[in-house]
Structure formats: structure tokens, C-alpha cells
Design a protein around this motif. Structure first.
Motif, short mmCIF file in Angstrom:
data_model
loop_
_atom_site.label_atom_id
_atom_site.label_comp_id
_atom_site.label_asym_id
_atom_site.label_seq_id
_atom_site.Cartn_x
_atom_site.Cartn_y
_atom_site.Cartn_z
N LYS A 35 0.81 -1.21 0.00
CA LYS A 35 0.00 0.00 0.00
C LYS A 35 0.84 1.26 0.00
CE LYS A 35 -3.69 -2.25 2.45
NZ LYS A 35 -4.25 -2.45 3.78
N LEU A 36 2.14 1.10 -0.11
CA LEU A 36 3.01 2.28 -0.03
C LEU A 36 3.50 2.68 -1.39
CD1 LEU A 36 5.10 1.07 2.97
CD2 LEU A 36 3.33 2.78 3.03
N GLN A 37 3.95 3.92 -1.50
CA GLN A 37 4.57 4.36 -2.74
C GLN A 37 5.70 5.30 -2.40
OE1 GLN A 37 1.66 6.58 -4.92
NE2 GLN A 37 2.23 8.46 -3.92
N THR A 38 6.49 5.62 -3.40
CA THR A 38 7.59 6.54 -3.18
C THR A 38 7.04 7.94 -2.97
OG1 THR A 38 8.45 5.33 -5.03
CG2 THR A 38 9.91 6.91 -4.00
N ALA A 39 7.58 8.61 -1.99
CA ALA A 39 7.06 9.92 -1.64
C ALA A 39 7.52 10.97 -2.63
CB ALA A 39 7.53 10.31 -0.24
#
Lengths: 495, 343
Positions: free
Chosen positions: A352-356
Motif C-alpha cells: 500500500k506504499l509508494q515513493t514519496a
């Protein structure tokens, strides 16, 4: 309760054992050969089907590997990467249903020097692996880690990615490939007899010195991983591969996620543990084994005799508390016993994460960490943990009595209040001696921690140091002319 | 050869800072600790002059130090705040009564007005009674949810503008770890914020001035300043899931002391992918408190307690919200699932 003759007036409740059926849960005919995920039963045949299908599904779902592409498989000899190799073999098998369509090559990096193995031990392991690779039938390369000392600067510079390979063009590419294939067969790559490059004794020593200059095992592991990654990317580039496949499995990625968080790599989690990692620009790192738990891989390897070679690494036989990675691994494994969904929950968090922040195809190189090549996360924000740590360091040290040389504000470091808390002997800010540049401003948060743990940075390979100096020079140049530059943010082209 | 303080280089160092490893003398340590809290307050713009602020006081080390430092900084830097103490009585015999005595002592020492709200008067249940019904495994959920609302209600009664709690760096790091272990992405995004959003009725914004202070440093500060606090663990806490995260964090700290700040840094820089489902803030249909579901969690928990269904509220229960709202009885199957309690 503790009487000599114990009487239990009421019936003790029988603990409910999970009932495992004797028949395979899928085909319901053959008898169970393996139980995975607590209650799913499979017979041999169905398990193999399930395993193979998962591999294809992972690759197919994430349409990243285009047909005809050259893909480099990074094999360490461990169970996961050998299973991956086995799956690629299966997939390219002529008789396979829906054959895989890429051209694989194998790379093994011999890190025996970091683990202080003797030359004979290293050669023995290498020949064991050579046998496995020859049987696979793909071109393979075996590189000693010492090669990392001779890498060119371009390794730490993100190359521009090739023409956008969008998912929409995938279908078209596949159709085109099938059409073309009807006319000519896929030429299997010839196995070249690549000999293992000869390793100079001095190189081995230098590398050992470098690894030894890191005081903690955590820093050593981090450094080793970084160097390995650089070497892998370089080899992929020089031999013309456009994709790199790593064999990280679900359990290992869950541990990696927690370790990354503990090391301050929150901003880069998506790239460290996601399916694809595009931080290098032209080479995309892919992790096709990420849906398999360590148990599944172990069962598969055992049942279908997948050869693997045990090779000791830096943290073999170390106690639990030796490094952050070891601690996290033992923590997750123990927690998994009581709470069987731990690993899968952690793993799902990573999805559920992505690069900021900015896109990872930014060409502004000062925005990328020198070592790990991810977007920098040390922007000075007023209320942040990073700033708070710097304030603490400043408050705990004596204020300098008017330093004569104004330290060159290396941009993203302390906000103007003097940079006396900057180093722990990592070369001074201003009149930097040519040999050891101050790397802090060029590194992301967690790489800074690794460098802090090193006695000195002079042992770092030449390509890192010279690239660091180049960037610092470039930055100072930019500072000099900043008032005349019209474009404030990213400027296209080389920085 | 005695080690000299690294800040003033005059006096002998009496302690080593867990946060940075520097050796400091007493005065320099006090100064550094207080300045850091001051810096946090100013950088994050936590307060405005003229505001009334309630300090959530439990009698433990964090809230005692918080009260002391807030009073000190308020005077030293003229924040212009009106401070008062707010305490919650959960009704845990032997633990809470003692700590409340400490809070009363604090009130006299710092000369701040004090208000105590209790679970008994707000909900009709004490923690002792709750544990009897719920058991020892999920009781921390009840306590935490009820306490949050109790603090808000107390703050409204006192008519304050803000609440500040004594959450320290270790707490925030533990929460980040726990949320990763539990897969709670929504909370993961919010938990490193230093203050909560201030919109909505019935909600008093709250902040954590001690967010970047290590727990060990708080203890050092209290020790050297000879502050009076109550230091026993809650008797019901040993089986909480947070215990795992805490042990892990303590071990991490022993390997690398900066880990705590590193974890907070990671938490602050996490970015959740677009398209991931996130809860939307609304209000509870029964009590009007903020909630992301039809019923707020404390209403659900209370309903479960009152009906003798202790597991209602632990685990997924959104489908039952309509039934609860309309006072319908639950089917037998549902009741059976919610009743079983493992001690």
C-alpha cells in the motif's frame, strides 16, 4: 491444583487441533503432501501447479517484462533464488503452457572476502554453483565482489530510463512478438564459457579494510548490500540486460520492511520492498518471488529436488542482537508463531506504499542519495525528527567561538546555525581535503547513519568518492551563480 | 580523569545522554532537554498566546515532567498560556488511586487547577468491572478508547483550547511499529503527527510536546530534578500486543540508540499509495463524537459491555452497527460469537 493426586472434576476442554484433511484440498483425489498457510492442503501435483502458476501470475500481472527482453537473474545460491532459477527454467521449457518470453542470464556475486573465506573455500563454492548454472542452460557470470573497486562513476548516476514502457504497450508488444515468432524461433542464448575473473590479493585486502572500517554489523551489512547492488547494476548494464530479478521472498521482505523502518528508510520503503524498483533509471529491479513465503519455497525445493548451495554471509551464526537485521528477523519469526498472520500483514502493508514526493524519473541528481540512489528525504522541515536530532546534537556540544571559515552551507544540512555538529570526524565542511569529501549532504537519512558508523570514508571505492566530489563541486558552482539562474527547480539534462 | 561536560566544558559530566551519546553535566542537560521541548513547540507552532491548555496528567513520569516543563517554559519564554491539569480515573484499584494522589500532589507543587473525570461517572463502568467481563487480553482497547473520550469531555467541561499529552519518542516509535505489524495503514499515516486536526465539534485538538524526547531522558530529567512521580506498571497491561513492539524497540535501542528517532523519521516520510481505501471522518449517530463509522468505538464497546457481549467492538463489527442503533436484538449465532472470551 498442585496436589499429589490430581482430580479434575470437570472435563478439561480439549484444545482444538486444526483438523487437516487427508485429501488434497484442490483436486480432492490424491493424498495430501504438504500443508501451507496453516490449513491449505495440497498434493504433489496440485502444489507444483500452484507454485508455478503463482510465478507466472506475478510476472503477468505486473506487465513489466516485455517479450524478448534480456533479464538478469541474481542468484545467491540460497533457496529462494534457486527456486526462482528453477521456475524460469520451467517457464522457458519448450513444452510449457504459455511459455515465458524473455532471455535470462545468471549472475552470482562471490562475497567470500567479506566473510573472510579462504581462497580454496571460495573456489569450492563457486564450482558447486557452476555445476548448477551449467545444468540450467543459460549464460552465466560469476563475479567476485572485489570488482566493485573498479567500477566507473556511471554506476551511481541514474541513467535516463528508455522510452516509456507503458502497460498499454505491453499487449501490443506481446502480439507483435508472437507474430514475429511464427517466422523465426527464439534463438536460445549460447552458454559462453566465462571464466571467473582473477582476483588480486590487494583488492581483497582493500575490500576487507573497507568492510572492517564499519564499526557495527548493521553498518557493515548495509554497506555490503549497497556495493552488491552497484555491482549487479553495473554488470546488467555492461552486458546489455535491462531487467534484474532478485529472489526475495515474502518472509524476507516482511523482515526487510521492518528493518528499513528501523533504519530510517521510511521514504524509500516502496522501492526497497515493492515488486519493481526503478531507481537506477535504465535497469529495473524486479522481485517475482515476493508472494512466496519461506515455507512454501522450502517445501517446493525439498519435494522437487531444486539444487541450492549454502553459502555463509555476514550475519551467519551471529547472536540475535548482533545487528538490526538479525534482531528483526528473530522478532518476526517469533511473533509469527503466536500470530500466524504477522508476515502476510506486514507484507500487505508494503503493497500500500509508494515513493514519496517527486517522481523517480527526476533528472536532478542532487536529489538522489549517493549510495542508495533513492530520492533524498533530508529536506529541512521545521518540525521533523531529523531536525530535532540536529538540534539535540547542537545543544549538547560547545558553541564554537566564532569559526573563521564560514562552512559552505551544503544545502540540505543544518539550517544555517553553523554546521559544527556535522561530522564525527568525517572530514571538515569547508576546506575539505581532496581525499575525503564530506558526504553527509549527499546522502539520505539512513545512508548518513551508515557513514556515521564508519571510522573513515577514505576506504570507499574510488567511484563513490570521485562522484561525491563532482557533485559537491557542481553544487558550489550552482551556488555561485544561483542569483542569475532563471529556472528555480529541476533543470533538464545533466546536473 | 573525570569526563568534562561536552557543552560547557567546565563542569564534570554526570550523565551520558541516551539520545546523542554526549556526556553532560546536570545544568547543561536540563538546559538541552528544556530547549529541545521549546524548539519543538515553536517549530510546530503548537500553541498561540492566550490559549488555555489542559495538561493530561496521570501521575506518571511523562505527565509529571510535561507539567513541570510546560510551566517552566511558559514562564521562561512567556508563552502566555493558562495551564491546568486534567486527570482521568479509570477505576483500577491499587494503581490509579495511588497515581491520582501523585497528581494531587503535583497540583499543589505547581499551583495549577486540577479536574478529575472518572469512567464511573462518564460510562458507568470502572476498569475493574470491565476486566471482569472482558478478560485480560483485550482490556487495553477498552481503556484506551474510553480514556480518549474522557479526556475530550473533561476538556470541554474545563473549556480549554488544547490538550497536551505526555507521549514521548518511544511511544510514537512503538505506535509506528505496532501499526505496521497490525497493517493499519490509515493510523500509520496519522500517528506521527505532532498534533491532531482541530476541526469538528466536541473535539479538542491535542498535541505532544515531548514527541522527540526519549523516555530514558525523561526519567533522567525527573531523577535529577527530584520530581515526584508514580512509577508502577498498570496491573492489566502485561498481555497487551503493544508489549511486543515495546520489547523490540528496547532491543533496537540497545543496538543503535538513534533507532527511536529513525523510526519516527520513517513514519513521517511514509507515503501511502493513492487509491488505498481510507476511512472518512464523520460523527457518531448516538453520541455525536467524531467517528469514521456510524457508531463511534466507545458506543460500540459500551453496548457490548451493557449487553454482556464483551467481544463486540473487538474485531470487525460494522455490519452490526445498524442493529445496535435500532436496538434490535442480535441473532443467536452473532451472540454466541461475541460472548466467548479467552482469558
Amino acid at each position: 491444583m498442585c496436589q499429589v493426586v490430581e482430580e479434575y472434576p470437570d472435563q478439561l476442554e480439549r484444545a482444538d487441533l486444526p483438523s487437516v484433511s487427508k485429501k488434497c484440498g484442490k483436486c480432492k483425489e490424491a493424498s495430501t503432501a504438504v500443508v501451507i498457510r496453516t490449513a491449505d492442503t495440497y498434493c504433489r501435483g496440485c502444489f507444483k501447479e500452484y507454485f508455478v502458476h503463482k510465478f507466472r501470475a506475478t510476472l503477468g500481472k505486473n506487465r513489466i517484462i516485455f517479450p524478448g527482453e534480456k533479464v538478469l537473474l541474481a542468484v545467491s545460491g540460497g533457496p529462494s533464488s534457486c527456486a526462482m532459477l528453477n521456475q524460469v527454467q520451467e517457464g522457458l521449457n519448450q513444452n510449457a503452457h504459455k511459455k515465458l518470453r524473455f532471455l535470462p542470464g545468471i549472475i552470482y556475486i562471490d562475497e567470500g572476502c567479506a566473510v573472510n573465506q579462504t581462497v580454496e573455500e571460495r573456489q569450492r563454492k563457486v564450482s558447486e554453483l557452476q555445476a548448477v548454472f551449467k545444468a540450467a542452460g543459460f549464460p552465466f557470470h560469476i563475479m567476485p565482489l572485489e570488482q566493485v573497486l573498479d567500477l566507473p562513476n556511471s554506476v551511481v548516476v541514474a541513467a535516463p530510463s528508455p522510452s516509456e514502457q507503458l502497460a498499454s504497450t505491453y499487449k501490443a508488444a506481446v502480439d507483435h512478438f508472437i507474430q514475429a515468432k511464427r517466422s523465426n524461433d527464439l534463438t536460445a542464448q549460447d552458454q559462453e564459457e566465462t571464466s571467473v575473473p582473477y582476483v588480486q590479493e590487494s583488492h581483497t585486502q582493500r575490500l576487507q579494510q573497507l568492510i572492517g572500517s564499519a564499526k557495527t554489523l548493521t553498518a557493515r551489512e548495509d554497506l555490503l548490500n549497497t556495493l552488491k547492488q552497484h555491482l549487479l547494476v553495473h554488470i546488467a548494464r555492461s552486458k546489455g540486460y535491462s531487467k534484474l530479478m532478485l529472489g526475495d521472498n515474502c518472509t524476507r521482505l516482511a523482515v526487510k520492511l521492518l528493518t528499513s523502518i528501523s533504519l530510517g528508510r521510511g521514504a524509500q520503503l516502496a522501492q526497497d520492498t515493492g515488486f519493481s524498483d526503478s531507481r537506477y533509471g535504465d535497469i529495473i529491479v524486479v522481485r517475482p518471488m515476493r508472494d512466496y513465503s519461506a515455507n512454501e519455497i522450502a517445501s517446493y525445493n525439498h519435494m522437487f529436488n531444486v539444487p541450492c548451495v549454502v553459502i555463509p554471509s555476514l550475519n551467519t551464526k551471529t547472536p540475535d542482537r548482533a545487528s538490526v537485521h538479525c534482531l528483526t528477523e528473530s522478532f518476526v519469526t517469533k511473533l509469527q508463531v503466536d500470530f500466524p498472520s504477522t508476515v502476510s500483514t506486514i507484507y500487505r502493508t508494503s503493497e500500500k506504499l509508494q515513493t514519496a514526493g517527486r517522481s523517480s524519473i527526476s533528472t536532478n541528481l542532487c536529489d538522489r542519495c549517493l549510495l542508495c540512489m533513492c530520492t533524498m528525504d533530508t529536506a529541512v522541515e521545521k518540525a521533523s525528527a531529523f531536525q530535532a536530532t540536529q538540534v539535540s546534537t547542537q545543544l549538547s556540544q560547545a558553541k564554537p567561538t566564532g569559526s573563521p571559515e564560514q562552512p559552505t552551507a551544503s544545502g540540505q544540512c543544518c539550517s544555517g546555525a553553523g554546521t559544527e555538529g556535522c561530522g564525527s570526524g568525517v572530514g571538515c565542511c569547508s576546506s575539505a581535503s581532496v581525499k575525503t569529501p564530506d558526504l553527509k549532504s549527499l546522502l539520505c537519512y539512513s545512508c548518513q547513519l551508515t557513514i556515521k558508523d564508519m571510522l573513515s570514508v577514505e576506504h570507499l571505492p574510488a567511484y563513490i568518492l570521485s562522484e561525491a566530489q563532482r557533485r559537491l563541486r557542481r553544487f558550489r558552482m550552482r551556488e555561485d551563480i544561483s542569483e542569475f539562474l532563471l529556472d528555480d527547480g529541476d533543470e533538464g539534462g545533466d546536473v | 580523569m573525570p569526563v568534562l561536560c561536552s557543552a560547557c566544558t567546565e563542569k564534570r559530566a554526570v550523565l551520558k545522554r541516551p539520545k546523542t551519546g554526549h556526556s553532560l553535566c546536570k545544568e547543561c542537560f536540563f538546559w538541552a532537554f528544556e530547549e529541545e521541548v521549546h524548539y519543538t513547540i515553536v517549530a510546530a507552532q503548537l500553541f498561540k498566546p492566550g490559549e488555555t491548555v489542559a495538561i493530561a496528567a496521570s501521575g506518571g513520569k511523562d505527565s509529571t515532567v510535561l507539567a513541570h516543563v510546560m510551566k517552566l517554559l511558559n514562564e521562561r519564554y512567556s508563552y502566555g498560556l493558562k495551564l491546568m491539569l486534567l486527570s482521568v480515573d479509570e477505576g483500577i484499584t491499587g494503581y490509579r488511586d495511588d497515581s491520582l494522589e501523585t497528581v494531587k500532589r503535583n497540583q499543589e507543587q505547581y499551583e495549577l487547577p486540577l479536574k478529575i473525570v472518572s469512567y464511573e461517572e462518564l460510562y458507568g463502568w470502572t476498569m475493574d468491572a470491565i476486566v471482569k467481563q472482558v478478560g485480560l487480553k483485550n482490556n487495553c482497547t477498552f481503556c484506551g478508547v474510553f480514556r480518549r473520550q474522557a479526556l475530550d469531555r473533561g476538556a470541554i467541561i474545563l473549556k480549554v483550547d488544547k490538550i497536551c499529552t505526555g507521549h514521548n519518542a518511544d511511544d510514537v516509535a512503538e505506535t509506528v511499529l505496532m501499526n505496521v505489524l497490525r497493517g493499519d495503514v490509515a493510523r500509520l499515516r496519522r500517528c506521527t503527527a505532532i498534533s491532531t486536526a482541530s476541526e469538528g465539534e466536541g473535539v479538542v485538538p491535542r498535541c505532544k510536546p515531548l514527541k522527540y524526547s526519549y523516555e530514558k531522558e525523561i526519567v533522567l530529567y525527573a531523577y535529577f530534578k527530584k520530581l515526584d512521580y508514580f512509577s508502577t506498571e498498570c496491573i492489566y497491561s502485561p498481555n497487551a500486543y503493544r508489549g511486543y513492539a515495546r520489547t523490540f524497540l528496547k532491543d533496537l535501542e540497545s543496538i543503535r540508540p538513534s533507532s527511536i528517532m529513525d523510526i519516527i523519521h520513517s513514519g513521517e516520510n511514509l507515503c501511502v499509495r493513492e487509491g488505498v481505501k481510507m476511512p472518512v471522518q464523520g460523527t457518531c449517530k448516538r453520541c455525536g463524537y467524531i467517528s469514521s463509522q456510524a457508531l463511534c468505538k466507545s458506543c460500540v464497546l459500551l453496548e457490548g459491555l451493557n449487553r454482556g457481549l464483551p467481544k463486540l467492538g473487538i474485531g470487525k463489527h460494522h455490519r452490526l452497527h445498524d442493529k445496535i442503533l435500532s436496538q434490535q436484538p442480535l441473532t443467536e449465532k452473532e451472540e454466541r460469537k461475541l460472548k466467548s472470551v479467552d482469558f
